[in-house]
Write a protein that holds these residues in place. Sequence first.
Motif, short mmCIF file in Angstrom:
data_model
loop_
_atom_site.label_atom_id
_atom_site.label_comp_id
_atom_site.label_asym_id
_atom_site.label_seq_id
_atom_site.Cartn_x
_atom_site.Cartn_y
_atom_site.Cartn_z
N MET A 24 0.84 -1.20 0.00
CA MET A 24 0.00 0.00 0.00
C MET A 24 0.87 1.25 0.00
O MET A 24 0.63 2.19 -0.78
N LEU A 25 1.91 1.27 0.82
CA LEU A 25 2.81 2.43 0.87
C LEU A 25 3.52 2.61 -0.48
O LEU A 25 3.68 3.75 -0.94
N TYR A 26 3.93 1.51 -1.09
CA TYR A 26 4.58 1.57 -2.41
C TYR A 26 3.62 2.17 -3.44
O TYR A 26 4.01 3.04 -4.23
N MET A 27 2.37 1.72 -3.44
CA MET A 27 1.39 2.21 -4.41
C MET A 27 1.13 3.70 -4.22
O MET A 27 1.04 4.45 -5.20
N ILE A 28 1.04 4.14 -2.98
CA ILE A 28 0.82 5.57 -2.71
C ILE A 28 2.01 6.38 -3.20
O ILE A 28 1.84 7.44 -3.81
N LYS A 29 3.20 5.88 -2.94
CA LYS A 29 4.41 6.58 -3.38
C LYS A 29 4.49 6.64 -4.92
O LYS A 29 4.84 7.67 -5.49
N ARG A 30 4.14 5.55 -5.58
CA ARG A 30 4.27 5.49 -7.04
C ARG A 30 3.13 6.20 -7.77
O ARG A 30 3.35 6.88 -8.76
N TYR A 31 1.90 6.05 -7.28
CA TYR A 31 0.74 6.56 -8.02
C TYR A 31 0.02 7.72 -7.33
O TYR A 31 -0.78 8.39 -7.97
N GLY A 32 0.24 7.90 -6.04
CA GLY A 32 -0.45 8.97 -5.30
C GLY A 32 -1.69 8.45 -4.60
O GLY A 32 -2.31 7.48 -5.03
N GLN A 33 -2.04 9.11 -3.51
CA GLN A 33 -3.16 8.69 -2.66
C GLN A 33 -4.48 8.65 -3.42
O GLN A 33 -5.25 7.70 -3.30
N GLU A 34 -4.74 9.66 -4.23
CA GLU A 34 -6.02 9.75 -4.94
C GLU A 34 -6.21 8.58 -5.91
O GLU A 34 -7.29 7.97 -5.96
N LYS A 35 -5.17 8.26 -6.67
CA LYS A 35 -5.27 7.14 -7.61
C LYS A 35 -5.42 5.82 -6.89
O LYS A 35 -6.17 4.95 -7.32
N VAL A 36 -4.72 5.65 -5.78
CA VAL A 36 -4.82 4.41 -5.01
C VAL A 36 -6.25 4.24 -4.49
O VAL A 36 -6.81 3.15 -4.56
N GLU A 37 -6.84 5.31 -4.01
CA GLU A 37 -8.23 5.23 -3.56
C GLU A 37 -9.16 4.86 -4.71
O GLU A 37 -10.08 4.07 -4.55
N TYR A 38 -8.91 5.43 -5.87
CA TYR A 38 -9.71 5.09 -7.06
C TYR A 38 -9.53 3.62 -7.41
O TYR A 38 -10.49 2.91 -7.69
N TYR A 39 -8.27 3.14 -7.39
CA TYR A 39 -8.02 1.72 -7.70
C TYR A 39 -8.74 0.80 -6.71
O TYR A 39 -9.31 -0.21 -7.10
N LEU A 40 -8.71 1.17 -5.45
CA LEU A 40 -9.40 0.36 -4.44
C LEU A 40 -10.91 0.37 -4.67
O LEU A 40 -11.58 -0.65 -4.43
N SER A 41 -11.45 1.47 -5.15
CA SER A 41 -12.89 1.52 -5.43
C SER A 41 -13.24 0.61 -6.62
O SER A 41 -14.35 0.11 -6.71
N MET A 42 -12.28 0.40 -7.52
CA MET A 42 -12.52 -0.47 -8.67
C MET A 42 -12.69 -1.92 -8.25
O MET A 42 -13.30 -2.71 -8.98
N LYS A 43 -12.16 -2.27 -7.10
CA LYS A 43 -12.23 -3.65 -6.62
C LYS A 43 -13.66 -4.18 -6.66
O LYS A 43 -13.89 -5.33 -7.05
#
Length: 191
Positions: A126-145
Amino acid sequence: MKECIVCGRKVFSHGYCRMHVGKYYMAKGKVAYTTKQKSRLSVKILKKRLETIYAPYIRMRDADTNGIVSCVCCGLKSFWKGGIMANGHFISRHSSASLVYQEWNTHPQCRSCNFPHNETAKHQYMLYMIKRYGQEKVEYYLSMKNNYIWKPTAFEIEVLIKDYIKKFLEQCTRLKHTPTPKEQKVIDEFK
């Protein structure tokens, strides 16, 4: 980002999600490739062929020019092939099979971090994803689940195989890798 006219899921174009894109083509008087094209191989076999190309491509994509790749969770460095590194999924293939072949969802992970019940590794991922893509995109990706459902047809998987063969061959050139016989068989079959 648009929403599907039929179901309200997030879409990238046409106003329809993958489930309802046939309606778009029918409205335009065209044949939807997702519903009319027939493949000579089953979806199950095609997914195996896709995995043959996709898995090494992901590790090669993130490797440096010497072929060394780092685990996104623990930082272990290893050569991209050889069995130490695997393809880890941010959103696991068990919780959302629709996201398995999304490049943003797949990164190199060592075998011990790729274990499904490793909570420390999940946190580090999760920390890697936030660092690479940013918090907003990670939240969007998690919503896609829960909001992104894609049951691919054989034809759609064939298209993915052809796309990933191109990307795979570019990485082979970059890392001076000769495809294995298994990889070469898939390349020859879909060229």
